[in-house]
Design an enzyme around this catalytic site. Structure first.
Site, PDB file in Angstrom:
ATOM      1  N   ARG A  96      15.775 -22.897  55.212  1.00  0.00           N
ATOM      2  CA  ARG A  96      16.681 -22.417  56.100  1.00  0.00           C
ATOM      3  C   ARG A  96      16.648 -22.597  57.564  1.00  0.00           C
ATOM      4  O   ARG A  96      15.823 -23.169  58.234  1.00  0.00           O
ATOM      5  CB  ARG A  96      16.270 -20.715  56.084  1.00  0.00           C
ATOM      6  CG  ARG A  96      16.483 -20.196  54.818  1.00  0.00           C
ATOM      7  CD  ARG A  96      15.556 -18.717  54.505  1.00  0.00           C
ATOM      8  NE  ARG A  96      16.160 -18.049  53.466  1.00  0.00           N
ATOM      9  CZ  ARG A  96      15.400 -18.698  52.025  1.00  0.00           C
ATOM     10  NH1 ARG A  96      14.698 -19.568  52.068  1.00  0.00           N
ATOM     11  NH2 ARG A  96      15.541 -17.807  51.039  1.00  0.00           N
ATOM     12  N   HIS A 121      19.439 -25.436  52.603  1.00  0.00           N
ATOM     13  CA  HIS A 121      19.425 -26.810  51.893  1.00  0.00           C
ATOM     14  C   HIS A 121      20.806 -27.452  52.156  1.00  0.00           C
ATOM     15  O   HIS A 121      21.473 -27.995  51.092  1.00  0.00           O
ATOM     16  CB  HIS A 121      19.637 -25.978  50.352  1.00  0.00           C
ATOM     17  CG  HIS A 121      18.187 -25.457  49.696  1.00  0.00           C
ATOM     18  ND1 HIS A 121      17.056 -25.777  50.418  1.00  0.00           N
ATOM     19  CD2 HIS A 121      17.797 -25.032  48.610  1.00  0.00           C
ATOM     20  CE1 HIS A 121      16.254 -25.201  49.560  1.00  0.00           C
ATOM     21  NE2 HIS A 121      16.645 -24.749  48.799  1.00  0.00           N
ATOM     22  N   HIS A 192      13.991 -31.117  44.180  1.00  0.00           N
ATOM     23  CA  HIS A 192      13.931 -29.635  43.776  1.00  0.00           C
ATOM     24  C   HIS A 192      13.935 -29.544  42.518  1.00  0.00           C
ATOM     25  O   HIS A 192      14.458 -28.718  42.037  1.00  0.00           O
ATOM     26  CB  HIS A 192      15.133 -28.903  44.419  1.00  0.00           C
ATOM     27  CG  HIS A 192      15.039 -27.605  44.961  1.00  0.00           C
ATOM     28  ND1 HIS A 192      15.231 -26.746  43.897  1.00  0.00           N
ATOM     29  CD2 HIS A 192      14.810 -26.947  45.912  1.00  0.00           C
ATOM     30  CE1 HIS A 192      15.092 -25.348  44.353  1.00  0.00           C
ATOM     31  NE2 HIS A 192      15.042 -25.560  45.814  1.00  0.00           N
ATOM     32  N   SER A 193      12.946 -30.317  41.775  1.00  0.00           N
ATOM     33  CA  SER A 193      12.722 -29.939  40.485  1.00  0.00           C
ATOM     34  C   SER A 193      12.100 -28.744  40.202  1.00  0.00           C
ATOM     35  O   SER A 193      11.071 -28.376  41.000  1.00  0.00           O
ATOM     36  CB  SER A 193      12.214 -31.092  39.794  1.00  0.00           C
ATOM     37  OG  SER A 193      12.996 -32.242  39.618  1.00  0.00           O
ATOM     38  N   GLU A 312       8.461 -28.109  46.415  1.00  0.00           N
ATOM     39  CA  GLU A 312       9.237 -28.858  47.561  1.00  0.00           C
ATOM     40  C   GLU A 312       8.392 -29.244  48.613  1.00  0.00           C
ATOM     41  O   GLU A 312       8.248 -28.416  49.750  1.00  0.00           O
ATOM     42  CB  GLU A 312      10.388 -27.646  48.130  1.00  0.00           C
ATOM     43  CG  GLU A 312      11.189 -26.969  46.872  1.00  0.00           C
ATOM     44  CD  GLU A 312      12.036 -25.812  47.691  1.00  0.00           C
ATOM     45  OE1 GLU A 312      12.570 -25.893  48.274  1.00  0.00           O
ATOM     46  OE2 GLU A 312      11.899 -24.795  46.673  1.00  0.00           O
TER      47      GLU A 312
END
Length: 347
Positions: A96, A121, A192-193, A312
């Site tokens: 953010r 993102h 971002h898995s 992340e």
């Protein structure tokens, strides 16, 4: 720009078409392999990891990342009540940015808003919906490139980014991100898995989590950093000793060191351990993957709020608005380098 380079085996060995965007652009999937049978599938829509198969026994593998069966589902997932960004490369700025605003070189920059009054993102489109150019492919590595134009999502500068996915014979997935900008800008990329070492139809509740961190970022009710830190000693989010994954977590952990393991995940069911190392100052850990019974996951799975866990690796969210956070500024002509490794071992 260099010409696309493919290895000596034929395109059909590693590349297949998975459909077209409404713009007419064709999207391809690429499969990488190592000598142990580890397999990684990547598509050039969002530089997205769609599957990661890890050998766990003779002729048996487990796909440890959440994903979808077709391109349409990846596209439609961004319209879910809470877009999951399954497997995508996130940028220009992961996490953010408060009020979608920051100052750079004494100039106020107002970004696009896609999370209430904030940006998350990278904005409305971001890197996760971009079509990436495949620069090189070999049997175990792929390099993808995307050029983000000046003022895209209102970020300054033309930013060119390359991401390299490599799988090694030590069963490592190496992720390297390189970026350069024509003007001073900010950047914070992440992969971002969502991982689940037990497969797609299981929850992560019984898997053990370790995080090499003694503090997290303090946040307000909207999960925006306040600029202060929260000490973890003897709190529920102290994972310096491995314990079961929490059922709800969306926190940025400040890493103790760049040279040691940042985090691990362990499945007692498959005796499979994943270790995460990175050169980034933090790892944002998030449990989720919920697709709200609107889109089926791989193997016809119904992804729910406990389907996977994200690691992340990144800079701090909202760093441009906090002088005491690590700088997220990328100066004109300088190079941004982000390295993260996910290593898998049978225990």
């Amino acid at each position: 720009m260099s010409k696309t380079l493919f290895s000596q085996f034929t395109a059909s060995d590693f590349k297949k078409s998975i459909g077209f965007l409404t713009t007419g652009e064709e999207i391809f999937s690429y499969r990488l392999k190592n000598k142990n049978g580890m397999e990684l599938d990547v598509i050039n829509y969002g530089a997205t990891i769609t599957s990661l198969n890890i050998p766990i026994a003779n002729k048996k593998k487990v796909d440890v990342v959440l994903g979808f069966e077709n391109l349409e589902d990846y596209i439609n997932s961004f319209s879910l009540p809470n877009a999951p960004y399954l497997g995508a490369l996130v940028g220009r700025y992961a996490g953010r940015i408060n009020n979608a605003t920051f100052f750079l070189n004494e100039n106020k920059i107002v970004l696009t808003k896609n999370h209430g009054s904030h940006q998350i993102h990278g904005g409305v489109e971001g890197f996760s919906k971009a079509v990436w150019e495949v620069k090189t492919v070999t049997s175990n590595a792929i390099v993808l490139e995307y050029t983000s134009q000046d003022n895209e999502e209102h970020f300054p500068g033309i930013l060119t980014t390359q991401i390299t996915y490599t799988i090694t014979d030590e069963n490592e997935l190496k992720v390297e991100m390189l970026s350069k900008s024509t003007e001073d800008t900010i950047i914070n990329l992440t992969q971002h898995s969502y991982f689940n070492l037990d497969g797609h139809s299981e929850t992560i509740e019984n898997q053990e989590l370790f995080v090499n961190s003694s503090k997290t970022l303090e946040t307000n009710i909207e999960n925006i950093p306040t600029g202060r830190f929260f000490e973890l000693n003897r709190t529920p989010f102290d994972f310096n000793s491995p314990k079961e994954c929490p059922t709800k977590i969306d926190n940025t952990f400040v890493l103790n060191t760049e040279t040691e393991i940042a985090a691990t995940l362990f499945s007692t069911k498959n005796n499979l351990k994943m270790s995460v190392t990175t050169n980034q100052p933090a790892v944002h850990i998030y449990v989720g993957g919920n697709c709200f019974a609107q889109i089926k996951g791989k193997e016809n799975a119904n992804y729910h709020p406990l389907s996977g866990i994200c690691f992340e690796t990144q800079n701090f969210p909202d760093s441009p608005n906090h002088e005491n956070f690590p700088s997220a500024v990328l100066k004109k002509g300088e190079t941004y380098l982000h390295n993260t490794v996910f290593k898998f071992e049978k225990i």
